[in-house]
Design an enzyme around this catalytic site. Sequence first.
Site, PDB file in Angstrom:
ATOM      1  CB  ALA A  63      -0.918   0.092   1.230  1.00  0.00           C
ATOM      2  N   GLY A 108       0.536  -4.955   1.176  1.00  0.00           N
ATOM      3  CA  GLY A 108      -0.688  -5.149   0.269  1.00  0.00           C
ATOM      4  C   GLY A 108      -0.214  -5.976  -0.950  1.00  0.00           C
ATOM      5  CD  GLU A 111      -2.183  -7.452   3.390  1.00  0.00           C
ATOM      6  OE1 GLU A 111      -1.976  -6.307   2.951  1.00  0.00           O
ATOM      7  OE2 GLU A 111      -2.667  -7.492   4.457  1.00  0.00           O
ATOM      8  CD  GLU A 131       1.626  -5.307   5.978  1.00  0.00           C
ATOM      9  OE1 GLU A 131       2.466  -6.099   6.484  1.00  0.00           O
ATOM     10  OE2 GLU A 131       1.101  -5.407   5.088  1.00  0.00           O
TER      11      GLU A 131
HETATM   12  N1  CO8 Z   1       4.458   2.923  -1.028  1.00  0.00           N
HETATM   13  C1  CO8 Z   1       4.735   4.252  -1.730  1.00  0.00           C
HETATM   14  N2  CO8 Z   1       5.792   4.260  -2.377  1.00  0.00           N
HETATM   15  C2  CO8 Z   1       6.746   3.375  -2.855  1.00  0.00           C
HETATM   16  C3  CO8 Z   1       6.280   2.003  -2.209  1.00  0.00           C
HETATM   17  C4  CO8 Z   1       5.369   1.943  -1.199  1.00  0.00           C
HETATM   18  N3  CO8 Z   1       4.834   0.867  -0.524  1.00  0.00           N
HETATM   19  N4  CO8 Z   1       7.393   1.107  -2.349  1.00  0.00           N
HETATM   20  C5  CO8 Z   1       8.098   1.874  -3.159  1.00  0.00           C
HETATM   21  N5  CO8 Z   1       7.764   2.898  -3.491  1.00  0.00           N
HETATM   22  C6  CO8 Z   1       8.540   4.102  -4.147  1.00  0.00           C
HETATM   23  C7  CO8 Z   1       9.683   4.783  -3.531  1.00  0.00           C
HETATM   24  O1  CO8 Z   1       9.094   5.597  -2.446  1.00  0.00           O
HETATM   25  C8  CO8 Z   1      10.439   5.140  -4.644  1.00  0.00           C
HETATM   26  O2  CO8 Z   1       9.972   6.282  -5.022  1.00  0.00           O
HETATM   27  P1  CO8 Z   1      10.802   7.609  -5.477  1.00  0.00           P
HETATM   28  O3  CO8 Z   1      11.529   7.309  -6.621  1.00  0.00           O
HETATM   29  O4  CO8 Z   1       9.810   8.708  -5.832  1.00  0.00           O
HETATM   30  O5  CO8 Z   1      11.729   7.870  -4.136  1.00  0.00           O
HETATM   31  C9  CO8 Z   1      10.180   4.195  -5.675  1.00  0.00           C
HETATM   32  O6  CO8 Z   1       8.857   3.741  -5.501  1.00  0.00           O
HETATM   33  C10 CO8 Z   1      11.358   3.383  -5.919  1.00  0.00           C
HETATM   34  O7  CO8 Z   1      11.503   2.716  -4.707  1.00  0.00           O
HETATM   35  P2  CO8 Z   1      12.904   2.579  -3.889  1.00  0.00           P
HETATM   36  O8  CO8 Z   1      13.792   3.579  -4.487  1.00  0.00           O
HETATM   37  O9  CO8 Z   1      12.674   2.325  -2.763  1.00  0.00           O
HETATM   38  O10 CO8 Z   1      13.327   1.079  -4.585  1.00  0.00           O
HETATM   39  P3  CO8 Z   1      14.428   0.173  -4.369  1.00  0.00           P
HETATM   40  O11 CO8 Z   1      14.822  -0.889  -5.123  1.00  0.00           O
HETATM   41  O12 CO8 Z   1      15.653   0.868  -3.398  1.00  0.00           O
HETATM   42  O13 CO8 Z   1      13.541  -0.745  -2.963  1.00  0.00           O
HETATM   43  C11 CO8 Z   1      11.812  -1.610  -1.894  1.00  0.00           C
HETATM   44  C12 CO8 Z   1      12.575  -1.424  -3.173  1.00  0.00           C
HETATM   45  C13 CO8 Z   1      12.720  -2.874  -1.099  1.00  0.00           C
HETATM   46  C14 CO8 Z   1      10.659  -2.501  -2.267  1.00  0.00           C
HETATM   47  C15 CO8 Z   1      11.464  -0.546  -1.441  1.00  0.00           C
HETATM   48  O14 CO8 Z   1      10.843   0.656  -2.077  1.00  0.00           O
HETATM   49  C16 CO8 Z   1      10.393  -0.707  -0.064  1.00  0.00           C
HETATM   50  O15 CO8 Z   1      10.991  -1.180   1.079  1.00  0.00           O
HETATM   51  N6  CO8 Z   1       9.156  -0.417  -0.258  1.00  0.00           N
HETATM   52  C17 CO8 Z   1       8.266  -0.406   0.608  1.00  0.00           C
HETATM   53  C18 CO8 Z   1       7.740  -1.876   0.815  1.00  0.00           C
HETATM   54  C19 CO8 Z   1       6.756  -1.946   2.253  1.00  0.00           C
HETATM   55  O16 CO8 Z   1       7.096  -1.754   3.185  1.00  0.00           O
HETATM   56  N7  CO8 Z   1       5.493  -2.436   1.916  1.00  0.00           N
HETATM   57  C20 CO8 Z   1       4.623  -2.388   2.717  1.00  0.00           C
HETATM   58  C21 CO8 Z   1       3.669  -1.267   2.757  1.00  0.00           C
HETATM   59  S1  CO8 Z   1       2.489  -1.356   4.104  1.00  0.00           S
HETATM   60  C22 CO8 Z   1       1.330  -2.263   3.377  1.00  0.00           C
HETATM   61  O17 CO8 Z   1       1.244  -2.366   2.181  1.00  0.00           O
HETATM   62  C23 CO8 Z   1       0.102  -2.474   4.231  1.00  0.00           C
HETATM   63  C24 CO8 Z   1      -0.994  -2.994   3.443  1.00  0.00           C
HETATM   64  C25 CO8 Z   1      -2.430  -2.627   4.225  1.00  0.00           C
HETATM   65  C26 CO8 Z   1      -2.619  -1.389   4.354  1.00  0.00           C
HETATM   66  C27 CO8 Z   1      -3.779  -1.317   5.188  1.00  0.00           C
HETATM   67  C28 CO8 Z   1      -4.277   0.265   5.421  1.00  0.00           C
HETATM   68  C29 CO8 Z   1      -4.974   0.486   6.728  1.00  0.00           C
END
Ligand code: CO8
Length: 264
Positions: A63, A108, A111, A131
């Site tokens: 998400a 997500g 999920e 999360e």
């Molecule tokens: N949300 C928003 N933006 C994201 C997300 C995300 N989950 N994942 C990646 N991005 C964006 C980055 O911010 C980045 O944007 P920008 O270029 O503008 O800075 C772009 O995508 C590329 O990402 P990275 O530069 O970080 O790429 P890397 O190759 O270095 O890393 C990763 C890749 C490891 C996947 C890293 O991006 C990461 O850790 N992302 C987050 C992963 C995460 O924690 N996901 C879980 C999120 S929580 C969730 O999903 C809860 C679901 C239930 C929600 C319920 C709501 C109540």
Amino acid sequence: MGFVNCEVKENIAVVTINRPEALNALNSQVLDDLAAAFDGIDTNVVRAVVLTGAGEKSFVAGADIGEMSTLTKAEGEAFGKKGNDIFRKIEQFPVPVIAAINGFALGGGCEISMSCDIRICSENAMFGQPEVGLGITPGFGGTQRLARLIGAGMAKQLIYTARNIKADEAYRIGLVNAVYPQEELLAAAEKMASQIAANAPIAVRACKKAINDGLQTDIDNALVIEEKLFGSCFETEDQREGMANFLRKKDDPAKVKVVAFKNA
Ligand code: CO8
């Protein structure tokens, strides 16, 4: 359409989440577009769906953390419900949905793949429920579907530790059915979708419903669900033709033909 593309190829649909600049993270707009894409699929024509992400790095990286970062308690609950509603729509979609997981499937992303009927992934895929490292619980069904899929013990370990796992481990614990080189994944998913689409559609739908509904209840009620759906296949054109074809084949192997099931 916005962040989600849907391409229909004969009787299969390929739905692609297309927000590669954010690794296909799910914000409200992506969720709305996903719902609209599934609502727009004509299930009189389409017999199986493939769900994938744009690019070669990520299926869905979760998400949208930026959007979630300022939510109030009530807004968080509403966002969770929004995701749950669309994921449930996918889970209950009348025809099978195959997740072709082409990279990160985190939060997500993991999920949404679990709301699909079948998961296959590329060698670079990475799964996890990170999360608790962000101060929240999985909120799009992760605490429920992961435990149902891989067992409570393994699900608790993955969720509590927030550890990401690679494709081979996801395969070993039964989270995915198969692992392919990235360049072969979509073709493999489409081939599987075509194999499903070649079978009697009413029967395939009934199987999906029987499995899904039966898993929600005890075995006695589940078997009644199966009996009703089994019965509902009789007197369909496809049942008559499918069985007649088998009997013709027994009489004379030269009469073997591939049945073109009509969805009727
Ligand atoms: N949300 C928003 N933006 C994201 C997300 C995300 N989950 N994942 C990646 N991005 C964006 C980055 O911010 C980045 O944007 P920008 O270029 O503008 O800075 C772009 O995508 C590329 O990402 P990275 O530069 O970080 O790429 P890397 O190759 O270095 O890393 C990763 C890749 C490891 C996947 C890293 O991006 C990461 O850790 N992302 C987050 C992963 C995460 O924690 N996901 C879980 C999120 S929580 C969730 O999903 C809860 C679901 C239930 C929600 C319920 C709501 C109540």
